[in-house]
Design a protein around this motif. Structure first.
Motif, PDB file in Angstrom:
ATOM      1  N   LEU A   3     -17.941  15.128 -16.106  1.00 43.58           N
ATOM      2  CA  LEU A   3     -18.956  15.097 -17.154  1.00 43.58           C
ATOM      3  C   LEU A   3     -18.359  15.481 -18.507  1.00 43.58           C
ATOM      4  N   GLY A   4     -17.459  16.480 -18.498  1.00 44.82           N
ATOM      5  CA  GLY A   4     -16.841  16.911 -19.751  1.00 44.82           C
ATOM      6  C   GLY A   4     -16.054  15.800 -20.423  1.00 44.82           C
ATOM      7  N   LYS A   5     -15.288  15.052 -19.644  1.00 45.38           N
ATOM      8  CA  LYS A   5     -14.489  13.969 -20.210  1.00 45.38           C
ATOM      9  C   LYS A   5     -15.390  12.848 -20.737  1.00 45.38           C
ATOM     10  N   ARG A   6     -16.484  12.582 -20.019  1.00 43.45           N
ATOM     11  CA  ARG A   6     -17.405  11.551 -20.488  1.00 43.45           C
ATOM     12  C   ARG A   6     -18.048  11.947 -21.809  1.00 43.45           C
ATOM     13  N   LEU A   7     -18.381  13.231 -21.943  1.00 45.70           N
ATOM     14  CA  LEU A   7     -18.970  13.710 -23.188  1.00 45.70           C
ATOM     15  C   LEU A   7     -17.981  13.604 -24.340  1.00 45.70           C
ATOM     16  N   VAL A   8     -16.719  13.941 -24.079  1.00 52.31           N
ATOM     17  CA  VAL A   8     -15.692  13.855 -25.119  1.00 52.31           C
ATOM     18  C   VAL A   8     -15.512  12.413 -25.558  1.00 52.31           C
ATOM     19  N   GLN A   9     -15.458  11.512 -24.617  1.00 54.44           N
ATOM     20  CA  GLN A   9     -15.298  10.094 -24.953  1.00 54.44           C
ATOM     21  C   GLN A   9     -16.507   9.573 -25.731  1.00 54.44           C
ATOM     22  N   ASP A  10     -17.704   9.988 -25.301  1.00 48.62           N
ATOM     23  CA  ASP A  10     -18.912   9.543 -25.992  1.00 48.62           C
ATOM     24  C   ASP A  10     -18.958  10.107 -27.406  1.00 48.62           C
ATOM     25  N   TYR A  11     -18.497  11.358 -27.573  1.00 48.36           N
ATOM     26  CA  TYR A  11     -18.462  11.961 -28.910  1.00 48.36           C
ATOM     27  C   TYR A  11     -17.484  11.221 -29.813  1.00 48.36           C
ATOM     28  N   GLN A  12     -16.328  10.878 -29.289  1.00 49.68           N
ATOM     29  CA  GLN A  12     -15.350  10.145 -30.082  1.00 49.68           C
ATOM     30  C   GLN A  12     -15.876   8.771 -30.492  1.00 49.68           C
ATOM     31  N   LYS A  13     -16.697   8.185 -29.636  1.00 51.97           N
ATOM     32  CA  LYS A  13     -17.226   6.855 -29.918  1.00 51.97           C
ATOM     33  C   LYS A  13     -18.419   6.904 -30.879  1.00 51.97           C
ATOM     34  N   HIS A  14     -19.240   7.969 -30.767  1.00 51.74           N
ATOM     35  CA  HIS A  14     -20.453   8.070 -31.588  1.00 51.74           C
ATOM     36  C   HIS A  14     -20.461   9.382 -32.366  1.00 51.74           C
TER      37      HIS A  14
END
Length: 303
Positions: A3-14
């Protein structure tokens, strides 16, 4: 992927979307969620000098005191009745206005009607209530108008039987125009080809409204209705306090005004918190039930 990695990726994208929503989250955390910790005083004999940590714990005594008190039945029934009246009469009015405006062909007349009906929304609640008090006084415009039909001039707001109609009518006056905007926006997205096909098949105006226009509004009506039912115990204290007086308490006194008198005027913070918590629990239960009912039978819901 965690979940942490998905949040980081989503933050970088948006990233900028997160920054835009951050002030809203901070607002709700500071002013909505943190103050919820203060609800513990509903279970205490709260004394400001002792603070929350030093006040005595009394359990459900404050809730019992409210329900055994002489005013609990009155304020609960008045709140439910006023909400039911608004749900029955005020809620459909913006929908009806939107349907009527949608049928108008003249843009000038349509915009004039929209402007006139939108204007009350921007009037301060204090000013609006002052206007209502003046208009319904023994020498007011509305009272004098009624006197032309044999009505004896009197202060309408001093009569318990007239308070609820005045309250609901003023709500309609203030909200009908602004509330219709969301329905008009929905109607602007109705597929014109469906209307043209209905006209070719010989459908009249009322059949087009019944079979095309109203079904297009059902999803947004369902959502708005769920949210309104979730506030059935949340009549605002401001308007009530500005309009009512002790002579009309039997029909005008609601939970919000009772909490104001008990908590602010009499400084009985514990009972006020207990009544407010009861109010919130009922609203939450009604919201969950309305959402379940709508999802089950209308296939539309908040979650």
């Amino acid at each position: 992927m965690s979940l942490g990695k998905r949040l980081v990726q989503d933050y970088q994208k948006h990233k900028w979307l997160y920054w835009m929503i951050a002030p809203v989250l901070v607002y709700y955390i500071i002013f909505e969620y943190i103050p919820m910790a203060g609800q513990v005083i509903a279970f205490q004999n709260y004394r400001p000098a002792r603070g929350i940590m030093g006040s005595d714990w009394v359990g459900f005594k404050n809730f019992i005191s409210f329900f055994r008190g002489p005013f609990s039945g009155r304020v609960i029934s008045n709140t439910i009745i006023l909400s039911a009246y608004e749900l029955l009469f005020a809620f459909p009015m913006p929908i009806i206005l939107a349907l009527l405006l949608n049928e108008l062909k003249g843009n000038i007349f349509k915009r004039t009607v929209q402007t006139i009906t939108y204007m009350p929304h921007f009037i301060s609640l204090v000013i609006m209530c002052g206007m209502i008090v003046n208009f319904t006084s023994s020498w007011g415009v509305i009272t004098n108008l009624f006197s032309l039909f044999g009505f004896t001039p009197t202060n309408l707001l001093s009569k318990p039987q007239y308070y609820r109609p005045i309250y609901v009518a003023s709500t309609i006056w203030k909200t009908i125009g602004w509330g219709s905007i969301i329905y008009l926006a929905t109607l602007s997205n109705v597929d014109a080809s469906l209307i043209e096909a209905a006209e070719i098949d010989g459908a009249g105006r009322f059949r087009k409204i019944y079979h095309i226009i109203i079904p297009a509004l059902v999803p947004i009506i369902a959502i708005q209705l769920i949210m309104r039912i979730g506030q059935i115990m949340s009549q605002g204290a401001e308007k009530t306090i500005l309009l009512y007086s002790p002579v009309v308490y039997q029909t005008a006194d609601i939970i919000a005004s009772y909490v104001y008198r008990i908590g602010i005027t009499e400084q009985n913070y514990s009972i006020a918190a207990a009544v407010g918590m009861f109010n919130s629990i009922v609203n939450l239960a009604m919201l969950v039930f309305a959402n379940w009912f709508s999802r089950r039978f209308v296939q539309e819901s908040l979650w």
